[in-house]
Design an enzyme around this catalytic site. Sequence first.
Site, PDB file in Angstrom:
ATOM      1  CE  LYS A  51      -3.893   2.073   2.561  1.00 36.55           C
ATOM      2  NZ  LYS A  51      -4.738   1.976   3.775  1.00 36.55           N
ATOM      3  CB  SER A  66      -8.087   3.910   2.751  1.00 35.75           C
ATOM      4  OG  SER A  66      -7.224   3.249   3.665  1.00 35.75           O
ATOM      5  CB  SER A  99      -8.524   1.253   5.703  1.00 30.08           C
ATOM      6  OG  SER A  99      -9.156   2.486   5.607  1.00 30.08           O
TER       7      SER A  99
END
Lengths: 95, 498
Positions: free
Chosen positions: B83, B163, B187
């Site tokens: 990420k 997210s 997330s």
Amino acid sequence: MAVDKDTVAGIAKLARIKVDDAEQEALTKELSNILGWIDELGELDTEGVQPMTSVVEVQHSLRKDVIKDGDRQDDILKNAPESKQGYFVVPRVVE
Amino acid sequence: MADTPSRPTEMTLAQARDALANGELSSKELTQAHVQAVESARQLKAYITETPERASTMAEAADARRQKGESRGPLDGVPIAIKDLFCTKDVLTTAGSHVLDGFTPPYESTVTSKLWDAGAVMLGKTNLDEFAMGSSNETSYYGAAENPWRRQGDNRPLVPGGSSGGSASAVAARAALGATGTDTGGSIRQPAALTGITGLKPTYGRCSRFGIVAFASSLDQAGPMARTVRDCAILLGGMAGFDDNDGTSVDTPVPDYEAALTGDIRGLKVGIPKEYRVDGMPREIEELWQQGLDWLKDAGAEPVEISLPRTHYALPAYYIIAPAEASSNLARYDGVRFGLRETAGSSLDEMYEATRAAGFGDEVKRRVLIGTYVLSAGYYDAYYNKARKVRTLIAQDFAEAYKQCDVILAPTSPNAAFGVGELADDPIAMYLNDVFTVPASLAGLPALSVPAGLDASGLPLGLQLIGRAFDEETVLRAGEVMEKAANFTAEPAFVAGR
């Protein structure tokens, strides 16, 4: 709780985000909605409850106060939009 | 276990690990296949930055180690995605924000550095909501990542959740064997559920936060995302552990998570929180939840009705605490030390204001402003302290519940993947996506989302298992039993390389 446009302008100033007139208008509505929603918390009795400071119960340990990292001026300045002679450069603050 | 697929990108991480170990496959071959998959999946915008050369170098090094009999374990030579919230030395790190333009960290986050030490191979950095603030990936400055799934007979693009939407999308599309995510209020779990993959938010303090771009420091936690529970267990083993550089990381041994997958949950007490039966919950989610409980019961677990009475207040408390911490954490983006600088005006204050106005997107601005407001003089007690007291009560609810049960079963999200743009104009509707994930975040507890079924339009739905602090093992064990029973074999509309 609803906020007005002046309050939004004041918060934006505190947060150092430039918000123009039209944005202030929109944000006043959005922030009022969100704050209205979180006002629900008022229903809950929290008399005598300790505010949470740490989410996991752990014994915090002490460590020696020694320098482990440093002497990396080039690394630190590498990403600066502007630097000169080992310093970050900002607009003039003192006349 | 199912037969090993011939296409290396369609293996599970565990199958790839085994194929590497017995010499059927080299890391170079495995990595090359994934680099191609990443390229062919570009339409999903799952990756912000691809690092094929680094991947190739890392794969060769892994093969060389293995040949010398010096393999570093299960992750050696395994290609994964990171990420883009984790700082990676000399590789662009954006946090999905314009304000970090061009930022290449001079250091490596602890979690990624552990993964590289374990031999994992970096495919690239994945898309995310700006500063991890969002539940759809639509707030990314780099454009919204797309979900590889489609509704039946409907080709309109769907969000992958957020997210960690880019990580979820990449793993679901078979463009990474696994990925790192971070979870502040859901997330990891919500995007995992919306893309039909598995994701684990570990206990707060289990993984180091050092070098992860901070959003809400009392909540942020890194965790694994992969296609199976076993894969998550393997990845977590490579990520977890105490770190001197993070004062909130916890100094407790990292168990062998894979060894916890015994398949034996006889006598396990599974709590069903009655407050999670919210109004308007779609019937298929309620039915899936019951189905999940039946699967666990069939395997010998014992259902227990529990109560988490303050659940309703978790989300509003979260939307005070997280923005408050964000407003403080994001103060560092001032146009001086890194990233974007807007020089409109002549004073230092004007430079700050112009930089932050240009650099932050709408959702980030909203949260910074809310956070600034709830921390400001006169409101601190009414909002911020009130929310922290509510947080104490929510943690107490869980502590009470765990006197009666070992693990809690709940839906992961109140809906399946939704269309791009569908909720973009309604912040509160977007926030409600996290209604089932936020309580465990506030209490710092480990929670796993497992794909459990499809909704009427053919989209994946997830079930969530929430455990006691530092008891990821029970969560993973029960998760694997549920995974086996669910036998989730459905595949997204888009699979890389097909």
